[in-house]
Design an enzyme around this catalytic site. Sequence first.
Site, mmCIF file in Angstrom:
data_model
loop_
_atom_site.group_PDB
_atom_site.id
_atom_site.type_symbol
_atom_site.label_atom_id
_atom_site.label_comp_id
_atom_site.label_asym_id
_atom_site.label_seq_id
_atom_site.Cartn_x
_atom_site.Cartn_y
_atom_site.Cartn_z
ATOM 1 C CD GLU A 182 -2.599 -0.781 -0.323
ATOM 2 O OE1 GLU A 182 -3.243 0.031 -0.656
ATOM 3 O OE2 GLU A 182 -3.147 -1.773 -0.707
ATOM 4 C CB CYS A 225 -2.029 7.060 2.048
ATOM 5 S SG CYS A 225 -2.955 5.859 3.228
HETATM 6 P P1 NAD Z 1 8.679 4.555 3.102
HETATM 7 O O1 NAD Z 1 8.532 3.881 2.516
HETATM 8 O O2 NAD Z 1 10.110 5.627 4.105
HETATM 9 O O3 NAD Z 1 9.197 4.080 4.561
HETATM 10 C C1 NAD Z 1 8.268 2.820 4.446
HETATM 11 C C2 NAD Z 1 8.986 1.297 5.397
HETATM 12 O O4 NAD Z 1 9.707 0.967 4.759
HETATM 13 C C3 NAD Z 1 10.099 2.181 7.107
HETATM 14 O O5 NAD Z 1 9.545 0.872 7.872
HETATM 15 C C4 NAD Z 1 11.273 2.010 6.615
HETATM 16 O O6 NAD Z 1 11.748 2.165 7.390
HETATM 17 C C5 NAD Z 1 10.866 0.724 5.498
HETATM 18 N N1 NAD Z 1 12.028 0.382 4.399
HETATM 19 C C6 NAD Z 1 12.736 2.083 3.789
HETATM 20 N N2 NAD Z 1 13.604 1.949 2.671
HETATM 21 C C7 NAD Z 1 13.105 -0.191 2.561
HETATM 22 C C8 NAD Z 1 14.035 -0.878 1.500
HETATM 23 N N3 NAD Z 1 15.148 -0.084 0.340
HETATM 24 N N4 NAD Z 1 13.521 -2.532 1.657
HETATM 25 C C9 NAD Z 1 12.460 -2.429 2.918
HETATM 26 N N5 NAD Z 1 11.799 -1.384 3.566
HETATM 27 C C10 NAD Z 1 12.404 -0.094 3.591
HETATM 28 O O7 NAD Z 1 7.587 5.498 3.564
HETATM 29 P P2 NAD Z 1 7.419 6.389 5.332
HETATM 30 O O8 NAD Z 1 7.665 7.866 5.488
HETATM 31 O O9 NAD Z 1 7.405 5.697 6.643
HETATM 32 O O10 NAD Z 1 5.339 7.109 5.077
HETATM 33 C C11 NAD Z 1 4.939 7.539 4.335
HETATM 34 C C12 NAD Z 1 4.429 6.699 3.176
HETATM 35 O O11 NAD Z 1 4.207 6.296 3.472
HETATM 36 C C13 NAD Z 1 3.414 7.589 2.093
HETATM 37 O O12 NAD Z 1 3.847 8.311 0.591
HETATM 38 C C14 NAD Z 1 2.036 7.667 2.062
HETATM 39 O O13 NAD Z 1 1.382 8.028 1.110
HETATM 40 C C15 NAD Z 1 2.150 5.945 2.715
HETATM 41 N N6 NAD Z 1 0.734 5.418 3.633
HETATM 42 C C16 NAD Z 1 0.464 4.989 2.282
HETATM 43 C C17 NAD Z 1 -0.376 3.934 2.877
HETATM 44 C C18 NAD Z 1 -2.252 3.516 2.475
HETATM 45 O O14 NAD Z 1 -1.786 2.151 2.834
HETATM 46 N N7 NAD Z 1 -2.068 3.305 0.970
HETATM 47 C C19 NAD Z 1 -0.828 4.504 4.629
HETATM 48 C C20 NAD Z 1 -0.043 4.819 5.345
HETATM 49 C C21 NAD Z 1 1.181 6.120 4.759
#
Ligand code: NAD
Length: 462
Positions: free
Chosen positions: A233, A267
């Site tokens: 997501e 999001c």
């Molecule tokens: P992010 O993508 O920076 O990080 C998300 C997670 O991924 C964290 O736990 C991070 O440590 C991990 N991560 C980072 N690099 C990785 C890699 N290479 N491999 C595996 N894991 C890795 O996102 P964020 O800043 O924590 O959250 C904000 C984002 O989340 C926004 O884009 C928002 O739209 C999205 N979001 C989406 C939903 C949804 O349900 N569609 C809900 C909430 C937030």
Amino acid sequence: MTTAAVPDITSRNPAAPADVLVRIPAPGAFATADAVERARAAQPGWLLAGAAARSSALGAVAAALHDAADELAALAVREVGKPLAEARAEVARAAAIWRYYAQAPFEPTGAVHEPAAGPGLLLTRRRPHGVAGLITPWNFPFAIPSWKAAPALAVGNTVVLKPAPEATACAQRLAEIVQQAVPAAVFTVLPGGATEGNALVSAADVVSFTGSTPVGRAVAGAATARGVPVQAEMGGLNAALVLPDADIEQAAGHIAASIAGYAGQKCTATSRVIAVGTALAPLREALSEALRAVPVGDPADAVTVCGPLIHEGARDQVVDAWKGLPTLAGGTMPEGPGWFAEPTLVEKVSPGHRLLREEVFGPVAALMPADDLAHAVRITNSVPYGLVTSVHTADVNTALQGLDLLDTGMIRINAPSTGVDFHLPFGGSKASSHGPREQGRAALEFYTSGRTYTVAPAGRAT
Ligand code: NAD
């Protein structure tokens, strides 16, 4: 001999950045693989403990979250800057999610079929995958881990959760609560960043990710290459469509809340407002006024709607996004120790501008005119994302046309774009989602795979 510096996992209060909640060395990839192995060893026992044991454990988590609600909400306020009213609502939602899935272990897991020929039974049955690797963002530090972990555990998987570094303290507290209710190694929180996230994707039997689109796509690619089921997501660039017959005051209130609530860090936040025909002038005025009235400030204050951005860099990129554009509301950066940006509405944004292409993840939206509904739908669908659209109209026929034409995964009529019901499927299209839906019964399917059994009579038929 020199040893390479171990990166720290740090989380700090975005409203008062000198307040550091967590600073620990990153556990690294080996620790992640080890956590997965321990979870794998615990999984058969968790499954065989039976439906009643799993149900009662999930119910106990729900009760413990409910009992600790005030403390948990205060922690979310402090660690991720979530305004208190929203933080309370999130903890209540997390408890409701565990309560809802506490019934799931008793759901039927398959069906009985007639053989095409001869005696015997054909059975279908859904079974857990093994270890669920969950990777979560910081913005819903209790609800998102809960809506992944509760269904995964309900159907007999064990869980390793890697939270966002910014939400480490919330995740550790959630782990303490869940671990009181389940056997050792059934639910593990492994703090970390990209290294640990990658390692989890390389080892888990099923992967559920929520976060940004670039990371989600990389995670989905890596899990798919291993042949492991994955859902991701990701981001949104959501529109609110306002028709001339809409209740403009109501629409303005819903849209202002969706732009400014939690500083737009959802999001499902609204970042494009599309006014059809004569709706433009009254909406322009009502929405500007509603945004100017949004209480901005200390997230611990119960009246605050728009608190700080999570990082200094996040705040800077929000301010950068509106720079140089005509501003109808906001457009300034309040003084702080924290990282604040005013709820902001801009207009006359040229096609191709970053605000109309990328998720900015802050309290800013672009107001745009459309000639008619068809034009508004074309604008809505013109971006790479497809998470949620809100449509504001008094005419149910127009609303129904919107349902047919919009390419987003969720459509909300006369409601804010934000806010989801935890028992229905949640997800989008295009760059917003990959794989099966989260939440509700869809999650129970995702965390299991089907088996087909043929049971034929033993011995020769007489
Ligand atoms: P992010 O993508 O920076 O990080 C998300 C997670 O991924 C964290 O736990 C991070 O440590 C991990 N991560 C980072 N690099 C990785 C890699 N290479 N491999 C595996 N894991 C890795 O996102 P964020 O800043 O924590 O959250 C904000 C984002 O989340 C926004 O884009 C928002 O739209 C999205 N979001 C989406 C939903 C949804 O349900 N569609 C809900 C909430 C937030």
